[in-house]
Design a protein around this motif. Structure first.
Motif, mmCIF file in Angstrom:
data_model
loop_
_atom_site.group_PDB
_atom_site.id
_atom_site.type_symbol
_atom_site.label_atom_id
_atom_site.label_comp_id
_atom_site.label_asym_id
_atom_site.label_seq_id
_atom_site.Cartn_x
_atom_site.Cartn_y
_atom_site.Cartn_z
ATOM 1 N N ASN A 15 -14.813 -13.426 -23.508
ATOM 2 C CA ASN A 15 -15.628 -14.726 -22.601
ATOM 3 C C ASN A 15 -16.740 -14.392 -21.600
ATOM 4 N N LYS A 16 -16.800 -13.365 -21.470
ATOM 5 C CA LYS A 16 -17.847 -12.729 -20.590
ATOM 6 C C LYS A 16 -17.748 -13.412 -19.249
ATOM 7 N N ILE A 17 -16.327 -13.199 -18.583
ATOM 8 C CA ILE A 17 -16.129 -13.596 -17.308
ATOM 9 C C ILE A 17 -16.073 -12.497 -16.369
ATOM 10 N N GLY A 18 -16.583 -12.940 -15.157
ATOM 11 C CA GLY A 18 -16.604 -12.074 -14.013
ATOM 12 C C GLY A 18 -17.878 -11.172 -13.714
ATOM 13 N N SER A 19 -17.525 -10.327 -12.885
ATOM 14 C CA SER A 19 -18.712 -9.521 -12.498
ATOM 15 C C SER A 19 -17.941 -8.346 -11.951
ATOM 16 N N ILE A 20 -18.852 -7.228 -11.822
ATOM 17 C CA ILE A 20 -18.563 -6.047 -10.921
ATOM 18 C C ILE A 20 -19.615 -5.765 -10.006
ATOM 19 N N ASN A 34 -17.510 5.500 -25.769
ATOM 20 C CA ASN A 34 -17.526 4.528 -24.964
ATOM 21 C C ASN A 34 -16.857 4.657 -23.389
ATOM 22 N N ILE A 35 -17.662 5.596 -22.732
ATOM 23 C CA ILE A 35 -17.105 6.123 -21.657
ATOM 24 C C ILE A 35 -18.102 6.031 -20.436
ATOM 25 N N GLY A 36 -17.821 5.257 -19.441
ATOM 26 C CA GLY A 36 -19.006 4.891 -18.636
ATOM 27 C C GLY A 36 -18.484 5.337 -17.085
ATOM 28 N N GLY A 37 -19.323 5.617 -16.078
ATOM 29 C CA GLY A 37 -18.737 5.820 -14.690
ATOM 30 C C GLY A 37 -18.184 4.855 -14.180
ATOM 31 N N ILE A 38 -18.845 3.474 -14.236
ATOM 32 C CA ILE A 38 -18.124 2.146 -13.773
ATOM 33 C C ILE A 38 -17.537 1.388 -14.869
ATOM 34 N N ALA A 39 -18.126 1.230 -15.756
ATOM 35 C CA ALA A 39 -17.228 0.541 -17.174
ATOM 36 C C ALA A 39 -17.563 0.826 -18.470
ATOM 37 N N GLY A 40 -16.331 1.108 -19.096
ATOM 38 C CA GLY A 40 -16.440 1.620 -20.577
ATOM 39 C C GLY A 40 -17.519 0.819 -21.462
ATOM 40 N N ILE A 47 -23.192 -6.410 -13.535
ATOM 41 C CA ILE A 47 -22.688 -5.124 -12.612
ATOM 42 C C ILE A 47 -23.884 -4.801 -11.822
ATOM 43 N N LYS A 48 -23.542 -4.802 -10.598
ATOM 44 C CA LYS A 48 -24.525 -4.809 -9.470
ATOM 45 C C LYS A 48 -24.143 -3.974 -8.215
ATOM 46 N N ASN A 49 -25.166 -3.423 -7.538
ATOM 47 C CA ASN A 49 -24.763 -2.635 -6.611
ATOM 48 C C ASN A 49 -23.660 -1.765 -6.667
ATOM 49 N N CYS A 50 -23.679 -0.785 -7.721
ATOM 50 C CA CYS A 50 -22.550 0.116 -7.967
ATOM 51 C C CYS A 50 -23.031 1.582 -7.989
ATOM 52 N N HIS A 51 -22.476 2.458 -7.825
ATOM 53 C CA HIS A 51 -22.803 3.830 -8.066
ATOM 54 C C HIS A 51 -21.589 4.710 -8.362
ATOM 55 N N CYS A 95 -27.914 -0.187 -9.622
ATOM 56 C CA CYS A 95 -26.788 0.671 -9.888
ATOM 57 C C CYS A 95 -27.242 2.240 -9.968
ATOM 58 N N VAL A 96 -26.556 3.116 -9.390
ATOM 59 C CA VAL A 96 -27.037 4.380 -9.537
ATOM 60 C C VAL A 96 -25.861 5.507 -10.117
#
Length: 194
Positions: A15-20, A34-40, A47-51, A95-96
């Motif tokens: 449903n494309k709900i939320g944010s990180i 499908n491996i990611g530092g913050i999200a798979g 997805i904002k201001n994450c490292h 993101c960084v």
């Protein structure tokens, strides 16, 4: 096994709900793909201001029917769903990728192959799939610290809107403040000096 991330496996669900936002992860993850530092994977949520920093290793291609296998491995987010509507909405912002190593499991390595879908910031996007008429336009202000490696090779870029992100020499408090990270001690200014 797959859809693994330091914060979320599948970001946004169907449903494309939320944010990180305002998150960081330091991790070592080994899985299929499908491996990611913050999200798979991301279903185009913000997805904002994450490292993220750590060691990410994929062992099996997500798509094996291509001449060049797609492993879907990204320093911040691994796989971004295609924007079929062409909205140009920014979904991966400020993101960084820090001190991150992205690699293919040793038993899968082949020097004659190009490993698509392995990038310093965003792994697989529509750009890796070669779909005519579509390009990923949802990345804005993303970076990778110099020294982030893919298969042991240091990649450089000056494009903060690309899957690789722009290369930065240092990532200190002034850098993070400059791209929108708010330092303080409350919900609106969550980042603290370390």
């Amino acid at each position: 096994r797959n859809n693994l991330g330091g914060i979320a496996g599948i970001a946004g669900g169907m449903n494309k709900i939320g944010s990180i936002e305002d998150c960081h992860a330091d991790m070592t993850i080994k899985g299929e793909n499908n491996i990611g530092g913050i999200a798979g994977s991301s279903n185009r949520i913000l997805i904002k201001n994450c490292h993220a920093s750590g060691i990410l290793t994929a062992s099996i291609p997500e798509y094996e029917d291509f001449n060049d296998p797609i492993y879907s491995l990204g320093g911040v987010v691994c796989s971004i769903a295609t924007d079929w509507n062409g909205s140009q909405e920014k979904i991966l912002v400020n993101c960084v990728a820090l001190s991150t190593s992205l690699s293919i499991a040793e038993n899968e390595q082949n020097p004659d192959k190009v490993y698509k879908g392995v990038h310093r910031v965003a792994g697989t996007t529509v750009n890796d799939l070669g779909m005519d008429g579509y390009t990923e336009a949802g990345i804005e202000g993303c970076y990778a610290l110099k020294g982030v490696t893919i298969e042991g090779n240091e990649i450089t870029s000056d494009d903060a809107t690309s899957s690789e992100g722009a290369t930065v020499e240092t990532a200190d408090k002034s850098f993070f403040e400059g791209i929108g990270f708010a330092y303080g001690s409350n919900d609106e200014n969550p980042w603290v000096d370390s």
